[in-house]
Design an enzyme around this catalytic site. Sequence first.
Site, mmCIF file in Angstrom:
data_model
loop_
_atom_site.group_PDB
_atom_site.id
_atom_site.type_symbol
_atom_site.label_atom_id
_atom_site.label_comp_id
_atom_site.label_asym_id
_atom_site.label_seq_id
_atom_site.Cartn_x
_atom_site.Cartn_y
_atom_site.Cartn_z
ATOM 1 N N LYS A 1 0.811 -1.266 -0.025
ATOM 2 C CA LYS A 1 0.138 0.154 0.105
ATOM 3 C C LYS A 1 0.918 1.140 0.058
ATOM 4 O O LYS A 1 2.061 1.415 0.609
ATOM 5 C CB LYS A 1 -1.014 -0.093 1.247
ATOM 6 C CG LYS A 1 -2.005 0.945 1.141
ATOM 7 C CD LYS A 1 -2.918 0.807 2.460
ATOM 8 C CE LYS A 1 -3.915 1.989 2.851
ATOM 9 N NZ LYS A 1 -4.665 1.819 3.782
ATOM 10 N N SER B 1 -9.724 1.934 3.015
ATOM 11 C CA SER B 1 -8.685 2.670 1.937
ATOM 12 C C SER B 1 -7.958 1.805 1.279
ATOM 13 O O SER B 1 -7.400 2.273 0.112
ATOM 14 C CB SER B 1 -7.994 3.716 2.950
ATOM 15 O OG SER B 1 -7.099 3.123 3.643
ATOM 16 N N SER C 1 -9.690 -0.451 6.949
ATOM 17 C CA SER C 1 -8.928 -0.372 5.605
ATOM 18 C C SER C 1 -8.370 -1.569 5.022
ATOM 19 O O SER C 1 -7.942 -1.428 4.012
ATOM 20 C CB SER C 1 -8.010 0.770 5.445
ATOM 21 O OG SER C 1 -8.910 2.023 5.965
#
Lengths: 99, 525
Positions: free
Chosen positions: B91, B166, B190
Amino acid sequence: MPNISRDEVAHLARLARLAVTDEELDLFAGQLDAILEAVAAVGDVATDDIPPTSHAVPLTNVFRADEVRPGLGQQQALAGAPFPEEGRFRVPRILGEEA
Amino acid sequence: MSQTSSPEPANTDLTRLAAAELAELVHSRQVSAVEVTQAHLDRIAEVDPAVHAFLHTDAENALATARQVDQDLAAGQAPASPLAGVPVAVKDVLTTEGTPTTCGSRMLEGWLPPYDSTVVRRLRAAGLVILGKTNMDEFAMGSSTENSAFGPTRNPWDLDRIPGGSGGGSSAALAAFEAPLAIGTDTGGSIRQPGAVTGTVGVKPTYGGVSRYGLVAFSSSLDQAGPCARTVLDAALLHEVIGGHDPLDSTSIDQPVPPVVAAVREGATGDLRGVRVGVVTQLSGEGYQPGVLRSFHAAVDTLRELGAEVVEVSCPSFQYALSAYYLIAPSECSSNLARFDAMRYGLRVGDDGNRSAEEVMSLTREAGFGPEVKRRIMLGTYALSSGYYDAYYGSAQKVRTLIKRDFDAAFENVDVLVSPTTPTTAFRLGERVNDPMAMYLADLCTIPANLAGNAALSVPSGLSDEDGLPVGLQVMAPVMQDHRMYRVAAAYEVARNAAEGGPQIQRVPQADWSAHNRAQSEVAV
C-alpha cells in the site's frame, strides 16, 4: 449543539491553514453539520465517572539506549525539498507587514 | 488449505497459485522466482489498466530481487524466509526508499522517501519481491478508494463497483491475481472491509503488533499495518514476516509475534471443539443487507458444525463506536497532517517571493489535499477546539473506554467474537461520494477493534445471494491473541472450500477487462 455556520467553517479553515474557496465553505458547512449531528451521540453515554482512553495499548516512558546511529545526510534530507538552496531549505518569509 | 499436492508448474498459471504454493515451487527450484515475478508483472500489464490497483510498479527492482533469490537458492543457501521469492504489493502509505510513496495524494506526488518503513525493510530481508505500490484513498481516509487523487480502483468482481477502502488497491490486486500477497493498513477497517468486498483475506493485527515506523500517520492511536492474501495460511505467513517488536516505533509491543502459522495448521484440521465463539448482537440486524446476514448466519452454522460452541454476546457500547471513531480519527488526523506544511518536502504552491510562509502553506494545503482530507482536518480541528473539546473529543475518548470494557467482558466468556465484516456488499462507484455519513457506515463493524486495539480479520464467507458479490466474516480476538482468530478462520476456510469444491476467489468473473478499459476511458471518473 451543532449547527455550524459558514463563518465557523471559515474560521476552522484558517486554523487548519486551508485556503478554501467560497464553494467549499458552502459544501463543508452542510456536511460538517450533518457529521457533527450524527457523532454527537457520544455525549449520551460519556458520563463523568468514565475515564478517557487515549490509546489502546497503554505504554509509558518507552526509551531506547542513547547511542549514536546513522541518520540522513544533508543531501538525503534535502532530496525531497521543494526549493533547496545552498544546502538548506529555502522557505517563504515568516515575518511580514501583517503586524 | 488447498496446498496438499504440488501443482504442475508446466501447465499452471502461476498468478493463480497461493503464496505458500509459489514458495514451495521456488524453494524446490521447480520454478524460478524470476518466472513467478514476470508472470505477475505480465498480469499487471494485462489487467491493471482496467482495475487500477497499482499507482506505481517497479519491474526492474522486482526482477533484480527475484534474480538474487534464485542465485542464493542455486548456491545452496536456505530461503531467507518461508516466503522468499514470492511477490508482494505494498500500500502506498508505507515508505519505500527511492520508490514513489504518494499516499494517494497530490501533496506527495513524486516524493521519493529517503528511508524504508520497517514493514518494507522486513519484506526485503525476507526475500519477498516488491512488485509496486497500491492505490488507496488519500492518506487512508475513505472506504472506497474513490478519494485517491489518482483515480479509483475497481472491484475485480464487478468493475463498476468499489473495491473497498482505504486499501482497495491491495485487495483488488489480490482478487485480480496481480499479486498473491499485499500489505495494507487498517485505521477503521481499511484492510478488512476491502478484503470482505473483494472476497479476499484481510488481517488487522493487534495494535502494536506490526511496526508503524515509516507508515505515514493518519490516526496514530488507531493505524495498524497488516497482511492481505487470498488464503488464511498466506496471511499468517506474511504476518510472521512483518510482525514483531521494533525499537523505532515506541508503541510497538515488546513481545514475540503470536504463533499465527501454527494456529492456521491447527485450524486446518477442521476441528473447533472447545472453541467458544461469541456472536455480537449489536453488529447485525436492521440496516444490514439481507444477503450479507444470510451469509453470516450460514457461517455461524458452519462454525457450530466444526465443533465450536456459539453464544450470543451483547456489546452495547459498540453502537457508539462509529461516532467515537469519527471524532478521534479526525482529531488525530488534524494534528498529524499538520506536517504537510510545504517547507521541507512534498508540494509547494504559490511561493512567488512575496507571500508569507503561512500564505504559501494555506495555498499548498488547499491545492494538495482532496475534499475528504480537508473535511476530516476541519472536523478534527473543531472537535479539539476549546469550548467543544469536552463534548466531542473528550466524550469520544470515554466511549473508547466503554468499548474496551465491552470487549474485556465479552472475552471473559468467549475466545473470539464474530460479525459480518461490512453491512453491505460492494456498492457502486459514485454511489456514496457526495454523502460522507453514508460512506462512513461501511466501517460500522470494523471500527470497534481499532478503538480497543485488539486483533481482527475478515475471511471470505461466500457470495450474497441477491447480487452475487463477496461477503466477509469478521473474527475478532483479544490483544496479542491473534492466533485465536487465525485458527477459527482457517477451520472455516477449509470447511467452505470443501463444501464449494474449491476457493471462492477462483470464481472471480474473467470479463474482457481490456475491453472494459477502452469503454471506460471515454468516461471521466
